[in-house]
Design an enzyme around this catalytic site. Structure first.
Site, PDB file in Angstrom:
ATOM      1  N   ILE A 182       0.921  -1.280  -0.240  1.00 38.02           N
ATOM      2  CA  ILE A 182      -0.149  -0.173   0.231  1.00 38.02           C
ATOM      3  C   ILE A 182       0.627   1.088   0.158  1.00 38.02           C
ATOM      4  O   ILE A 182       2.053   1.579   0.853  1.00 38.02           O
ATOM      5  CB  ILE A 182      -0.692  -0.166   1.595  1.00 38.02           C
ATOM      6  CG1 ILE A 182      -1.262  -1.641   1.421  1.00 38.02           C
ATOM      7  CG2 ILE A 182      -1.549   1.205   1.348  1.00 38.02           C
ATOM      8  CD1 ILE A 182      -2.446  -1.623   2.308  1.00 38.02           C
TER       9      ILE A 182
ATOM     10  N   ASN B  95      -2.964   0.494 -11.468  1.00 39.23           N
ATOM     11  CA  ASN B  95      -3.505  -0.202 -10.829  1.00 39.23           C
ATOM     12  C   ASN B  95      -4.304  -0.968 -11.515  1.00 39.23           C
ATOM     13  O   ASN B  95      -5.539  -0.493 -12.065  1.00 39.23           O
ATOM     14  CB  ASN B  95      -3.455  -0.278  -9.408  1.00 39.23           C
ATOM     15  CG  ASN B  95      -3.568  -1.470  -8.176  1.00 39.23           C
ATOM     16  OD1 ASN B  95      -2.196  -2.530  -8.527  1.00 39.23           O
ATOM     17  ND2 ASN B  95      -4.744  -1.524  -8.129  1.00 39.23           N
TER      18      ASN B  95
ATOM     19  N   HIS C 269      -6.418  -4.350 -10.311  1.00 34.07           N
ATOM     20  CA  HIS C 269      -6.994  -5.173  -9.258  1.00 34.07           C
ATOM     21  C   HIS C 269      -7.808  -6.305  -9.501  1.00 34.07           C
ATOM     22  O   HIS C 269      -8.667  -5.823 -10.502  1.00 34.07           O
ATOM     23  CB  HIS C 269      -7.619  -3.865  -8.349  1.00 34.07           C
ATOM     24  CG  HIS C 269      -8.230  -4.628  -7.432  1.00 34.07           C
ATOM     25  ND1 HIS C 269      -7.667  -5.381  -5.793  1.00 34.07           N
ATOM     26  CD2 HIS C 269      -9.563  -5.153  -7.158  1.00 34.07           C
ATOM     27  CE1 HIS C 269      -8.376  -6.001  -4.979  1.00 34.07           C
ATOM     28  NE2 HIS C 269      -9.755  -5.514  -5.117  1.00 34.07           N
TER      29      HIS C 269
ATOM     30  N   SER D 153      -9.992  -4.862 -12.996  1.00 34.59           N
ATOM     31  CA  SER D 153     -10.751  -3.667 -12.739  1.00 34.59           C
ATOM     32  C   SER D 153      -9.093  -2.851 -13.005  1.00 34.59           C
ATOM     33  O   SER D 153      -8.052  -3.273 -12.391  1.00 34.59           O
ATOM     34  CB  SER D 153     -11.125  -2.859 -12.334  1.00 34.59           C
ATOM     35  OG  SER D 153     -12.465  -3.860 -11.802  1.00 34.59           O
TER      36      SER D 153
ATOM     37  N   ASP E  31      -7.650   1.003  -3.710  1.00 31.81           N
ATOM     38  CA  ASP E  31      -8.392   1.019  -5.256  1.00 31.81           C
ATOM     39  C   ASP E  31      -9.496   1.848  -5.460  1.00 31.81           C
ATOM     40  O   ASP E  31     -10.820   0.890  -5.530  1.00 31.81           O
ATOM     41  CB  ASP E  31      -8.879  -0.775  -4.625  1.00 31.81           C
ATOM     42  CG  ASP E  31      -7.522  -1.790  -3.990  1.00 31.81           C
ATOM     43  OD1 ASP E  31      -7.147  -2.209  -4.955  1.00 31.81           O
ATOM     44  OD2 ASP E  31      -7.713  -2.908  -3.713  1.00 31.81           O
TER      45      ASP E  31
END
Ligand code: NHR
Ligand code: GAR
Length: 217
Positions: free
Chosen positions: A94, A109, A111, A138, A147
């Site tokens: 994170i 990113n 995910h 995604s 996220d």
């Protein structure tokens, strides 16, 4: 001719990284992966980078006393590389808001869920336990909310009674390898911009995520 520069952050196998390398080798990425950085020295993705002639760096978070100290070192390294785009590809740390703020609008990113469903970890297990009809992956801009940044595009598949965590993970990864380098190429070609309220694609505000590829049902 100056090519757009891409830095990829990984923690593991790097199969998404490989999909970027393959797209670049086909001349379709719209940029060049200059450097791969892993927070784990034994990540197989570092070998993939070396095999492709790409600079591969291990920066282990365990060598730093705090999350802030690791993120600061990571940010300073990335700044020397001056990338146009930073890709999180199975990167498992994170990132602090200070880090995100420094590279805002350049961080993507992928995910493994149909966000906003299942932020965080163990997404396949949670989708199966809930007997979801659909699952998928995604691509989103990274913000300080884990996220939770603006969603750009998703690929979907149907779950059925034969699905298990292993098969679903493989099927989702197959979708990711198509989706992620494609979305990156949109960004590198200037078609994708993060704005205050969401995503601008081809000069228009995106009202819902782009659904990419065939439904694997
Ligand atoms: N950082 C920010 N600020 N925002 C996001 O949206 C981020 C991010 C960093 C990584 C990837 C994300 C995912 O796609 C990601 C998105 C790691 C964890 C996690 O809990 C959660 C989500 C994601 C990545 N990491 C633990 C930690 O303490 C470590 C877990 C481990 O090492 O196995 O950092 O899922
Ligand atoms: C990918 O499926 C990605 O969606 C997921 O990890 C895998 C990485 O595979 N990401 C996360 O779970 C982020 N927390 P790879 O290393 O083979 O690209």
């Amino acid at each position: 001719m100056s090519s757009k520069k891409v830095v990829i952050l990984i923690s593991g196998s790097g199969s998404n990284l490989q999909a970027f390398i393959d797209k670049q080798n086909r001349g379709e990425l719209g940029g060049q992966v200059t450097t791969v950085i892993s927070n784990k020295a034994d990540a197989y993705g570092l070998v993939r980078a070396q095999n492709a002639g790409i600079e591969a760096i291990a920066l282990e978070h365990t060598d730093f006393g705090s999350r802030e100290a690791f993120d600061l070192a990571l940010a300073e390294k990335i700044e020397t590389l001056n990338p146009d785009l930073i890709i999180l590809a199975g990167f498992m740390r994170i990132l602090t808001s200070q880090f995100v703020e420094r590279f805002k609008g350049k961080l993507l990113n992928i995910h493994p869920s149909l966000l906003p469903k299942y932020p965080g970890l163990h997404t396949h297990r949670r989708a199966l336990e809930n007997k979801d009809e659909f699952h998928g992956t995604s691509v989103h801009f990274v913000t300080e909310e884990l996220d939770g940044g603006p969603i750009i595009a998703q690929s979907r598949l149907s779950l059925n009674s034969a699905s298990n965590e292993q098969t679903v993970m493989q099927d989702v990864q197959r979708l990711e390898h198509q989706l992620y380098p494609e979305v990156a190429s949109w960004f590198l070609n200037g078609r994708l911009v993060m704005e205050k309220e969401g995503v601008n694609f081809d000069g228009q505000k995106l009202r819902s995520p782009i659904i990419y590829g065939e439904d694997q049902s």
